[in-house]
Design a protein around this motif. Sequence first.
Motif, PDB file in Angstrom:
ATOM      1  N   ASP A 129       0.831  -1.203   0.000  1.00  0.00           N
ATOM      2  CA  ASP A 129       0.000   0.000   0.000  1.00  0.00           C
ATOM      3  C   ASP A 129       0.867   1.254   0.000  1.00  0.00           C
ATOM      4  N   LEU A 151       5.418   1.411 -11.480  1.00  0.00           N
ATOM      5  CA  LEU A 151       4.249   2.047 -10.871  1.00  0.00           C
ATOM      6  C   LEU A 151       2.960   1.570 -11.525  1.00  0.00           C
ATOM      7  N   ARG A 152       3.000   1.286 -12.806  1.00  0.00           N
ATOM      8  CA  ARG A 152       1.798   0.829 -13.507  1.00  0.00           C
ATOM      9  C   ARG A 152       1.385  -0.575 -13.067  1.00  0.00           C
ATOM     10  N   ARG A 153       2.310  -1.303 -12.421  1.00  0.00           N
ATOM     11  CA  ARG A 153       1.962  -2.636 -11.923  1.00  0.00           C
ATOM     12  C   ARG A 153       1.591  -2.623 -10.444  1.00  0.00           C
ATOM     13  N   ARG A 156      -0.711  -1.133  -6.997  1.00  0.00           N
ATOM     14  CA  ARG A 156      -2.095  -0.785  -6.692  1.00  0.00           C
ATOM     15  C   ARG A 156      -2.309   0.692  -7.033  1.00  0.00           C
ATOM     16  N   PRO A 157      -3.476   1.046  -7.564  1.00  0.00           N
ATOM     17  CA  PRO A 157      -3.712   2.454  -7.958  1.00  0.00           C
ATOM     18  C   PRO A 157      -3.535   3.436  -6.816  1.00  0.00           C
ATOM     19  N   GLU A 158      -3.841   2.983  -5.591  1.00  0.00           N
ATOM     20  CA  GLU A 158      -3.774   3.882  -4.436  1.00  0.00           C
ATOM     21  C   GLU A 158      -2.425   3.868  -3.745  1.00  0.00           C
ATOM     22  N   LEU A 159      -1.425   3.210  -4.340  1.00  0.00           N
ATOM     23  CA  LEU A 159      -0.086   3.134  -3.728  1.00  0.00           C
ATOM     24  C   LEU A 159       0.454   4.534  -3.414  1.00  0.00           C
ATOM     25  N   CYS A 177       4.832  12.087  -9.304  1.00  0.00           N
ATOM     26  CA  CYS A 177       3.527  11.530  -9.679  1.00  0.00           C
ATOM     27  C   CYS A 177       2.461  11.877  -8.635  1.00  0.00           C
ATOM     28  N   GLN A 235       0.696  10.037  -6.788  1.00  0.00           N
ATOM     29  CA  GLN A 235       0.777   9.201  -5.576  1.00  0.00           C
ATOM     30  C   GLN A 235       1.916   9.613  -4.654  1.00  0.00           C
TER      31      GLN A 235
END
Length: 326
Positions: free
Chosen positions: A228, A262-264, A266-269, A290, A292
Amino acid sequence: MPTAPFTTEAPPAWRHRHLLDLERLDAAEIELLLDTAGRFKEATDGCRTKLAVLGGRTVVNLFFENSTRTRTSFALAARRLGADVVDFSASASSLAKGESFIDTARNLEAMGIDVVVVRHATPGTPHLLARHLAAGVINAGDGPHEHPTQGLLDIFSIRERRGSLAGCTVGLVGDIAHSRTARSNLHGLLALGAKVILCGPPTLVSPRWEELGAEVSHDLDAIIPRCDVLNLLRIQFERQNTRPFPSVREYAALYAMTGERLRRARPELLILAPGPINRGVEMTADVADCPQSVILDQVTNGLAVRMAVLWLSCNARPAAAAGGQG
């Protein structure tokens, strides 16, 4: 985040005049520090305005190692609470004439200081100082041992975005062996119920960390989908006798966080880094900037955390002092 109106009454539960490490704080004490930091951030419009609750107090910055963020952050935090701040330079002090470290500190204390903020290359220096001074001692980094306020601001930044640490999986990536930030993060995160994965080359991440409750991995690509939060730590060449990997280019290929990695995730990382960051080594520029990334939020939150630590130290309840911090 807390919404109660700010009050200058110190929490009666806070009993530590010193903040030497996070290892000996329990979950309730860490939560109290984080809650107090949240109150200061809210009461000072995001750490931008002054709140003169330490008027008449004096804070001395004893920094024996280079620092930009930590030294400035402590100085600003103290000034925004109304305290006087003295910056100490070892090279221009009586240490250069042979005076001992303890004698120098005791002479400074005799001038009426309330808190000493100390950074030193030797582990245990703040603990030694705390045994000789009546003033509060705050550890601003002791060699590779601990950096408790950095650990607190990292945890604060995660909690601010996620609401809770319980059940959160945090990957600490990089030079774990020489990182005081890693140690403070590990103790604080585990105390609050997070899972911690330490990741880096085998020469920098020993399996003995598992004895403290962390998972150890040498494969960043394998842990990314499980995390996370990723906290990307700087390679501390200045603390290494030999280079722990063949080349910086190879390290970056295996452990730098990139846009492709980063594309691999979790979106909320969340992406954290204690700084200073080396773009292209621990992370690429697109990751550093980015959506995040909370790297600059960490810097702001460092002010709130240090306000909380200074205020609580000055208002500790010595009659109830117990535990390791004094």
